[in-house]
Write a protein that holds these residues in place. Sequence first.
Motif, PDB file in Angstrom:
ATOM      1  N   MET A   1       9.269 -12.705   5.547  1.00  0.00           N
ATOM      2  CA  MET A   1       7.948 -11.919   4.936  1.00  0.00           C
ATOM      3  C   MET A   1       6.744 -12.744   5.295  1.00  0.00           C
ATOM      4  SD  MET A   1       9.171  -9.296   3.835  1.00  0.00           S
ATOM      5  CE  MET A   1       8.779  -8.098   2.342  1.00  0.00           C
ATOM      6  N   VAL A   2       5.604 -11.987   5.747  1.00  0.00           N
ATOM      7  CA  VAL A   2       4.449 -12.728   6.157  1.00  0.00           C
ATOM      8  C   VAL A   2       3.224 -12.159   5.404  1.00  0.00           C
ATOM      9  CG1 VAL A   2       2.832 -13.188   8.047  1.00  0.00           C
ATOM     10  CG2 VAL A   2       5.477 -12.936   8.397  1.00  0.00           C
ATOM     11  N   PHE A   3       2.402 -12.952   4.860  1.00  0.00           N
ATOM     12  CA  PHE A   3       1.330 -12.576   3.966  1.00  0.00           C
ATOM     13  C   PHE A   3       0.113 -11.800   4.771  1.00  0.00           C
ATOM     14  CE2 PHE A   3      -3.210 -13.282   3.028  1.00  0.00           C
ATOM     15  CZ  PHE A   3      -3.178 -12.657   1.605  1.00  0.00           C
ATOM     16  N   ALA A   4      -0.112 -10.545   4.087  1.00  0.00           N
ATOM     17  CA  ALA A   4      -0.885  -9.582   4.905  1.00  0.00           C
ATOM     18  C   ALA A   4      -2.458  -9.535   4.157  1.00  0.00           C
ATOM     19  CB  ALA A   4      -0.324  -8.164   4.822  1.00  0.00           C
ATOM     20  N   ALA A   5      -2.089  -9.372   2.962  1.00  0.00           N
ATOM     21  CA  ALA A   5      -3.303  -9.213   2.081  1.00  0.00           C
ATOM     22  C   ALA A   5      -3.191  -9.600   0.723  1.00  0.00           C
ATOM     23  CB  ALA A   5      -4.095  -7.895   2.284  1.00  0.00           C
ATOM     24  N   LYS A   6      -4.397  -9.333  -0.218  1.00  0.00           N
ATOM     25  CA  LYS A   6      -4.312  -9.499  -1.705  1.00  0.00           C
ATOM     26  C   LYS A   6      -4.149  -7.812  -2.096  1.00  0.00           C
ATOM     27  CE  LYS A   6      -4.906 -13.789  -2.460  1.00  0.00           C
ATOM     28  NZ  LYS A   6      -3.808 -14.569  -3.136  1.00  0.00           N
ATOM     29  N   VAL A   7      -3.335  -7.789  -3.173  1.00  0.00           N
ATOM     30  CA  VAL A   7      -3.393  -6.345  -3.673  1.00  0.00           C
ATOM     31  C   VAL A   7      -4.639  -6.045  -4.042  1.00  0.00           C
ATOM     32  CG1 VAL A   7      -2.258  -4.968  -5.648  1.00  0.00           C
ATOM     33  CG2 VAL A   7      -0.826  -6.767  -4.484  1.00  0.00           C
ATOM     34  N   SER A   8      -5.515  -6.770  -4.596  1.00  0.00           N
ATOM     35  CA  SER A   8      -6.880  -6.620  -5.132  1.00  0.00           C
ATOM     36  C   SER A   8      -7.730  -6.130  -4.237  1.00  0.00           C
ATOM     37  CB  SER A   8      -7.325  -7.595  -6.100  1.00  0.00           C
ATOM     38  OG  SER A   8      -7.319  -8.609  -5.282  1.00  0.00           O
ATOM     39  N   GLU A   9      -7.392  -6.337  -2.772  1.00  0.00           N
ATOM     40  CA  GLU A   9      -8.243  -6.000  -1.787  1.00  0.00           C
ATOM     41  C   GLU A   9      -8.016  -4.437  -0.952  1.00  0.00           C
ATOM     42  OE1 GLU A   9      -8.504 -10.429   0.514  1.00  0.00           O
ATOM     43  OE2 GLU A   9      -7.161  -8.778   1.331  1.00  0.00           O
ATOM     44  N   ILE A  10      -7.147  -3.961  -1.743  1.00  0.00           N
ATOM     45  CA  ILE A  10      -6.602  -2.463  -1.376  1.00  0.00           C
ATOM     46  C   ILE A  10      -6.974  -1.698  -2.646  1.00  0.00           C
ATOM     47  CG2 ILE A  10      -4.999  -0.777  -0.587  1.00  0.00           C
ATOM     48  CD1 ILE A  10      -3.267  -3.666  -0.091  1.00  0.00           C
ATOM     49  N   PRO A  11      -7.818  -0.512  -2.278  1.00  0.00           N
ATOM     50  CA  PRO A  11      -8.244   0.328  -3.183  1.00  0.00           C
ATOM     51  C   PRO A  11      -7.276   1.313  -3.699  1.00  0.00           C
ATOM     52  CG  PRO A  11      -9.408   0.824  -1.391  1.00  0.00           C
ATOM     53  CD  PRO A  11      -8.734  -0.385  -1.055  1.00  0.00           C
ATOM     54  N   ASP A  12      -7.069   1.441  -4.948  1.00  0.00           N
ATOM     55  CA  ASP A  12      -5.940   2.383  -5.411  1.00  0.00           C
ATOM     56  C   ASP A  12      -5.968   3.778  -4.717  1.00  0.00           C
ATOM     57  OD1 ASP A  12      -3.695   2.882  -6.813  1.00  0.00           O
ATOM     58  OD2 ASP A  12      -4.600   3.259  -8.511  1.00  0.00           O
ATOM     59  N   TRP A  13      -5.225   4.399  -4.329  1.00  0.00           N
ATOM     60  CA  TRP A  13      -5.264   5.648  -3.407  1.00  0.00           C
ATOM     61  C   TRP A  13      -6.067   5.469  -2.187  1.00  0.00           C
ATOM     62  CZ3 TRP A  13      -1.602   9.186  -4.952  1.00  0.00           C
ATOM     63  CH2 TRP A  13      -1.553   9.130  -6.323  1.00  0.00           C
ATOM     64  N   GLY A  14      -6.241   4.273  -1.707  1.00  0.00           N
ATOM     65  CA  GLY A  14      -6.740   3.944  -0.627  1.00  0.00           C
ATOM     66  C   GLY A  14      -5.873   3.113   0.531  1.00  0.00           C
ATOM     67  N   LYS A  15      -6.639   2.624   1.515  1.00  0.00           N
ATOM     68  CA  LYS A  15      -5.765   1.991   2.498  1.00  0.00           C
ATOM     69  C   LYS A  15      -6.682   1.023   3.247  1.00  0.00           C
ATOM     70  CE  LYS A  15      -6.695   5.704   4.935  1.00  0.00           C
ATOM     71  NZ  LYS A  15      -7.698   6.675   3.611  1.00  0.00           N
ATOM     72  N   VAL A  30       0.380  -9.775  -0.993  1.00  0.00           N
ATOM     73  CA  VAL A  30       1.331  -8.533  -0.274  1.00  0.00           C
ATOM     74  C   VAL A  30       1.946  -9.150   0.977  1.00  0.00           C
ATOM     75  CG1 VAL A  30       1.331  -6.405   0.940  1.00  0.00           C
ATOM     76  CG2 VAL A  30      -0.424  -6.474  -1.004  1.00  0.00           C
ATOM     77  N   MET A  31       3.101  -9.091   0.900  1.00  0.00           N
ATOM     78  CA  MET A  31       3.987  -9.926   1.920  1.00  0.00           C
ATOM     79  C   MET A  31       4.741  -8.421   2.781  1.00  0.00           C
ATOM     80  SD  MET A  31       3.401 -12.890   1.061  1.00  0.00           S
ATOM     81  CE  MET A  31       4.554 -13.944   2.105  1.00  0.00           C
ATOM     82  N   VAL A  32       4.450  -8.595   4.235  1.00  0.00           N
ATOM     83  CA  VAL A  32       5.117  -7.895   4.842  1.00  0.00           C
ATOM     84  C   VAL A  32       6.226  -8.237   5.739  1.00  0.00           C
ATOM     85  CG1 VAL A  32       4.598  -5.987   6.810  1.00  0.00           C
ATOM     86  CG2 VAL A  32       2.832  -6.613   4.962  1.00  0.00           C
ATOM     87  N   GLY A  33       7.323  -7.448   5.925  1.00  0.00           N
ATOM     88  CA  GLY A  33       8.291  -7.956   6.922  1.00  0.00           C
ATOM     89  C   GLY A  33       8.063  -7.451   8.291  1.00  0.00           C
ATOM     90  N   LEU A  34       8.008  -8.372   9.237  1.00  0.00           N
ATOM     91  CA  LEU A  34       7.748  -7.654  10.514  1.00  0.00           C
ATOM     92  C   LEU A  34       9.042  -8.124  11.498  1.00  0.00           C
ATOM     93  CD1 LEU A  34       4.378  -9.273  11.464  1.00  0.00           C
ATOM     94  CD2 LEU A  34       4.967  -6.795  10.810  1.00  0.00           C
ATOM     95  N   GLU A  35       9.392  -7.157  12.281  1.00  0.00           N
ATOM     96  CA  GLU A  35      10.674  -7.319  13.042  1.00  0.00           C
ATOM     97  C   GLU A  35      10.394  -8.438  14.086  1.00  0.00           C
ATOM     98  OE1 GLU A  35      12.136  -2.644  12.682  1.00  0.00           O
ATOM     99  OE2 GLU A  35      11.186  -3.403  14.647  1.00  0.00           O
TER     100      GLU A  35
END
Length: 100
Positions: free
Chosen positions: A1-15, A95-100
Motif C-alpha cells: 500500500m502506498v500513500f495517496a492523500a489525506k482523507v481531509s483533502e477529499i471533499p465528502d461526496w467529492g473526488k 489514504v493508502m492505495v494498493g497498486l499492482e
Amino acid sequence: MVFAAKVSEIPDWGKKVVTVNGQEILLVKAKGSVYACETECPHQGAPLSGALVKDAEHLSCQRHGYRFNLKTGTCKEFPEYTLKVYPVEVVGDDVMVGLE
C-alpha cells in the motif's frame, strides 16, 4: 500500500485526482468511505474527474451516464465495461492505495 492523500483533502461526496508512483488515480469519498479507481471511463475515455457520485457506492460518467460500482468496478447496465478499482486502506487521516 502506498500513500495517496489525506482523507481531509477529499471533499465528502467529492473526488480528487492524485498521482501515485507516476500513475494517476481518482479518489472518491462518499458517506465517509474512500475509494480509488482509474481516472478515465472505460467506455470512451471521458475524464471521471467530472463524474457524479451517485450514492455511497457508485460513480456515474458525465458523458453517457454509465454507472460504475466503486467497490467492484462493475457496470450493471453495460457489463462489458469495467472500471479499474484499487484497494484502499485508511490509516488515521492517510489514504493508502494498493497498486499492482
